[in-house]
Structures are given as structure tokens and as C-alpha cells.
Design an enzyme around this catalytic site. Structure first.
Site: not given
Ligand code: AMP
Length: 281
Positions: A30-31, A34, A37, A61, A147, A184-185, A187
Site C-alpha cells: 500500500m506504499g 519502509h 517493504h 480492505q 511479510g 516497522m509499519s 502506520r
Molecule cells: P502494506 O504496505 O502494509 O500492505 O505491506 C505490504 C507488504 O509488506 C506485506 O506483505 C507486509 O507484510 C510487508 N511488511 C510490512 N511491514 C513489514 C515489516 N516490518 N517487515 C517485513 N515485511 C513487512
């Protein structure tokens, strides 16, 4: 690196890459990229000759009262990071490109979506599996990278590809953490300084659970109690769930054994964070 917004453009580029014999690695996101990703992109780069990254904040979602509108977005920053990590193509569609006016088809995985985030975010996984199916059909990857951070999501995607006979290898990559342990997130940018400090209680509790297990504790109720106590002592944290599950079935684990998942979710102010560890004996 190319950046495109339409399904037609992606299909053309992938068709040409495949004609040249390239294997396609795909990282859906979702961009607001960090290091978490980027670790997926680097892994895809190492294992494929063509790497596709999608950036799409998928409305289906998000629940009604969730953070869809304020979800952080920064395309220019994402382009720089993605390119440095080895992306060949970014697909960044609009909502209208992905969901036309008469959109009416959904993919739903049952059972393992019932608990954890499935219980507290009703409809969330249906949105995830639907958009990932669409992205898989558009990108047609050989390998797709997810992830461990979103442990339930990764298992749901694995189950979906298996059940629907999708010929795609799902690769699950380790959680990338900040220097002090916070997972890491995207958010995390919402957190105030105090909430950021408080949020450390999640990874600390998981570490303490791991230490308790290493010292011989097998009773999951006791481990759960320790984690709940710990998080409850943090005034800025509100627990959503603390669960200890069999990582294969997502059913409650009554005793510690190999492949048990300890998963947590808690709110810090308006920000809901998740974290987990898998116990391997
Ligand atoms: P998102 O942009 O939050 O939808 O995450 C996209 C992908 O990155 C998903 O497969 C997440 O599980 C992965 N991801 C997000 N945060 C982390 C992290 N801290 N470590 C590893 N993978 C991550």
C-alpha cells in the site's frame, strides 16, 4: 524503472518481459515504503529477473471507521526507494482502475480468517484476498513476496493460492524492526512521541514470552497472562487481542509446541499496531 497506472500497460510490459524469458517477482504493497517493504523487493530482486511492485491503498480492505483517508501516501519518495531496491516496474492504479462502477466479485477464504485481525476488522481479509487475486491476474508473477509482519495475511494468501490452484510461489519474509525492536509499519508515522515509546511494549512482551518459553514454560495460558499483564501496565496501550495459536490451523494452542504463533494487536491512541513471533522448538 517504469511507473504505470493502468492494467493494460502492466500486461504489455509483463508480456514483453516473459517473451525474453524473464521470471517475474511481485511485491504487493500500500506504499509509504519502509525497510520492511524494501526487504521484500530486495528478496524478489535476488530471486527473479523482473521485479514488479504494486502501490495501491485498497479501499475494500478498510472498515468504515478505519484510516483509509488518512493512510500515508508519498509517490515520489516511494519511487526513489523502490528504484534503489531494484524494482523494474511500479504499478500504481487508481481505485477506479481496480474497481469499475459495476464491480461485484469477491474472493473469500474461510476458517483461518475468523480470528485475530479477521475478528476485529470484519471484511478485511475478503478485501485483501480479492485485491491480491486481481493483482495476481494482472501481474501473473512466478513468485510473490509477503511479510511475516502480517502473519495471518500471509497464511491466508498461501491458503488462497493453494485452494484456487494459482501457480504462484508465495515467499514469506522475516519481520524488519526498528533499532529498538518496534516492527516497522507505514502506520508508525501516526504515533506521537509518547505513543511511539509505549508501542515498544509489544516487541518487549514477545521477547519476554520467548524467554519464558526458553526457560521451560509450556502453559500458553500463563504466557498469555504475562503478555496481557505487561501490555495492560502501559497506560497508552489498549489491547485488541493476544493469541497463542497453532500456526498451521490458527486454532488456539493450549501448550507450547513447534510452530506456535504468538500474535498481538493493540491500539496506541488512534493507531492500531500488530506484531508476532513464531516459536520454533
Ligand atoms: P502494506 O504496505 O502494509 O500492505 O505491506 C505490504 C507488504 O509488506 C506485506 O506483505 C507486509 O507484510 C510487508 N511488511 C510490512 N511491514 C513489514 C515489516 N516490518 N517487515 C517485513 N515485511 C513487512
Amino acid at each position: 524503472m517504469d511507473v504505470v497506472n493502468t492494467i493494460g500497460e502492466v500486461r504489455n510490459i509483463i508480456k514483453n518481459a516473459k517473451k525474453l524469458g524473464k521470471t517475474v517477482g511481485f511485491v504487493p504493497t500500500m506504499g509509504y515504503l519502509h525497510e520492511g517493504h524494501l526487504s521484500l523487493i530486495r528478496r524478489a530482486r535476488a530471486e527473479n529477473s523482473f521485479v514488479v511492485l504494486s502501490i495501491f491503498v485498497n479501499p475494500t480492505q478498510f472498515g468504515k471507521n478505519e484510516d483509509l483517508d488518512k493512510y500515508p501516501r508519498n509517490m515520489e519518495r516511494d519511487k526513489t526507494f523502490a528504484s534503489q531496491a531494484g524494482t523494474d516496474l511500479i504499478f500504481a492504479p487508481s481505485v477506479e482502475e481496480m474497481y469499475r462502477k459495476d464491480y461485484s466479485t469477491y474472493v473469500n477464504v474461510e476458517g483461518i480468517t475468523d480470528g485475530l485481525c479477521g475478528a476485529s476488522r470484519l471484511g478485511h481479509f475478503k478485501g485483501v484476498t480479492t485485491v491480491v487475486t486481481k493483482l495476481f491476474n494482472i501481474v501473473t508473477p512466478n513468485n510473490a513476496y509477503f511479510g511475516q509482519k502480517d502473519a495471518q495475511q500471509a497464511s491466508v494468501i498461501r491458503r488462497m493460492t493453494k485452494d484456487l490452484d494459482m501457480d504462484i510461489e508465495i515467499v514469506i519474509c522475516p519481520i524488519v524492526r526498528e533499532y529498538d525492536g518496534l516492527a516497522m509499519s507505514s502506520r508508525n508515522v501516526y504515533l506521537t512521541l509518547d505513543e511511539r515509546r509505549a508501542a515498544l511494549v509489544l516487541s518487549k512482551s514477545l521477547n519476554q514470552a520467548q524467554a519464558l518459553i526458553a526457560s521451560g514454560e509450556k502453559d500458553t495460558d500463563k504466557i498469555k497472562e504475562m503478555i496481557v499483564d505487561n501490555i495492560s501496565k502501559e497506560p497508552l496501550a489498549i489491547i485488541d487481542y493476544v493469541e497463542i495459536l497453532d500456526y498451521n490451523t490458527f486454532k488456539t494452542a493450549h501448550t507450547i509446541k513447534d510452530n506456535v504463533l504468538i500474535a498481538l494487536a493493540a491500539k496506541f491512541g488512534q493507531t492500531r499496531l500488530i506484531d508476532n513471533i513464531v516459536i520454533c522448538l
